[in-house]
Design an enzyme around this catalytic site. Sequence first.
Site, short mmCIF file in Angstrom:
data_model
loop_
_atom_site.label_atom_id
_atom_site.label_comp_id
_atom_site.label_asym_id
_atom_site.label_seq_id
_atom_site.Cartn_x
_atom_site.Cartn_y
_atom_site.Cartn_z
N CYS A 1 22.10 -16.78 -8.86
CA CYS A 1 22.75 -17.86 -8.09
C CYS A 1 23.90 -17.32 -7.24
CB CYS A 1 23.25 -18.93 -9.04
SG CYS A 1 24.28 -18.29 -10.38
N GLN B 1 22.02 -26.03 -7.17
CA GLN B 1 21.51 -24.66 -7.24
C GLN B 1 20.03 -24.66 -7.62
OE1 GLN B 1 23.38 -21.62 -6.82
NE2 GLN B 1 21.30 -20.85 -6.72
N ASP C 1 22.63 -14.65 -14.32
CA ASP C 1 23.90 -15.22 -13.85
C ASP C 1 25.01 -14.44 -14.54
OD1 ASP C 1 25.87 -16.91 -12.84
OD2 ASP C 1 25.38 -18.61 -14.15
N ARG D 1 20.34 -23.08 -0.18
CA ARG D 1 21.34 -24.07 -0.59
C ARG D 1 21.60 -25.03 0.56
NH1 ARG D 1 24.80 -22.92 -4.75
NH2 ARG D 1 25.26 -25.12 -4.45
N HIS E 1 24.17 -27.43 -12.83
CA HIS E 1 24.35 -27.01 -11.44
C HIS E 1 23.09 -27.46 -10.68
CE1 HIS E 1 25.91 -25.17 -7.98
NE2 HIS E 1 25.95 -23.90 -8.33
N ARG F 1 32.90 -30.46 -7.63
CA ARG F 1 32.74 -29.30 -8.53
C ARG F 1 33.85 -29.41 -9.57
NH1 ARG F 1 31.52 -23.04 -7.29
NH2 ARG F 1 29.46 -24.02 -7.20
N1 CP Z 1 25.93 -20.26 -6.48
C1 CP Z 1 27.06 -20.93 -6.24
O1 CP Z 1 27.22 -22.11 -6.60
O2 CP Z 1 28.00 -20.21 -5.56
P1 CP Z 1 29.50 -20.65 -5.31
O3 CP Z 1 30.19 -20.66 -6.64
O4 CP Z 1 30.05 -19.64 -4.36
O5 CP Z 1 29.49 -22.03 -4.71
N1 NVA Z 2 27.56 -20.06 -14.30
C1 NVA Z 2 28.39 -19.78 -13.16
C2 NVA Z 2 27.71 -20.18 -11.90
C3 NVA Z 2 28.45 -19.91 -10.63
C4 NVA Z 2 27.72 -20.39 -9.43
C5 NVA Z 2 29.71 -20.49 -13.30
O1 NVA Z 2 29.72 -21.64 -13.75
O2 NVA Z 2 30.75 -19.91 -12.98
#
Ligand code: CP
Ligand code: NVA
Length: 319
Positions: free
Chosen positions: A277, A145, A237, A305, A142, A115
């Site tokens: 998400c 997701q 989101d 997930r 993502h 990440r």
């Molecule tokens: N939806 C998602 O990716 O959640 P987290 O940021 O908690 O991993």
């Molecule tokens: N768009 C959000 C998604 C979190 C799962 C972010 O990048 O923070």
Amino acid sequence: MAAPVKLSSAVSPIIPIASGDLRRDQDLTLAELRRLLDLAHHVKAHPKDYLDALRGHSLALLFEKPSLRTRLTFELAIAQMGGSSVTQTGMIGEREPLKDVARNLDGWVSGIVARTFSQQTVDDLAHWADIPVINALSDLYHPCQALADLQTIEERYGGLKGVKLTFIGDGNNVAHSLMLTATRLGMHFTLAHPRGYEPKPEIVAEARKFAAAAGGKVKITVDPEEGVDQADAVYTDVWASMGQEHEAYERMVHFEPYRVDEELMAKARKGAVFMHCLPAKRGQETTDGVMESRHSVVFQQAENRLHAQKALLLMLLHD
Ligand code: CP
Ligand code: NVA
């Protein structure tokens, strides 16, 4: 290096992912994407068939940003299939060059889950490591997701072709991955965003090509009511993603008309599902009432997930 993934005869043959990585949604061919969703449904229904599937495999999880769902579902997916994982938080490539980190991990683990802030970090890890690299969210995509979300929509509607998914809000990483994945499977995808918060034009162009090939449509608008018209699924989101917290106040002004509340949901198709998400900011991009309504599938998405990532790991680590 660990032995290849052991397959349950029930789902055999699992096809490997030819690109060897999931850096972005397009790394999966259409056939691989379809197969992955089928496998995710099977894994969900028959988790015990996969108890040993990752025996002998270890993965490294590198997180530059916070996570609840992604981190825990990867750790659990790996453990529940007999593998092991190690997790490290912090910026990748700060203490030592990224290319050194990648080649260290190459010798220890079967795969990397990362990440990151920058998509370039995911691409560089994939470049320097021979083992599979999975994008666990970057500034642009993502993909994990989107896989769980499509699994969720398929569970709800029994198929994806012709189903209309509308995303209300920022043209962000989640919107990008959803449009790239949904369109390939014949869904109609609409994004309604405030001016100034457009998705990347090159990603929209790619989604339009996928839609044309699969018989779906892509619509980008600034009008949320027009966006949700005839929608089977309404998705939103956070208004400020991780790394954009300093813009949160300014964004609130622009995003206020884009809140997915009861009134906006009522303009979608009757029975349309609400998707997010997570994490969600109730009172900003949506309301407590919508989150808790019987049309909300947000916790089903979160559960999936786990299953979708199990399927992804099985296909990526399979020889
Ligand atoms: N939806 C998602 O990716 O959640 P987290 O940021 O908690 O991993
Ligand atoms: N768009 C959000 C998604 C979190 C799962 C972010 O990048 O923070």
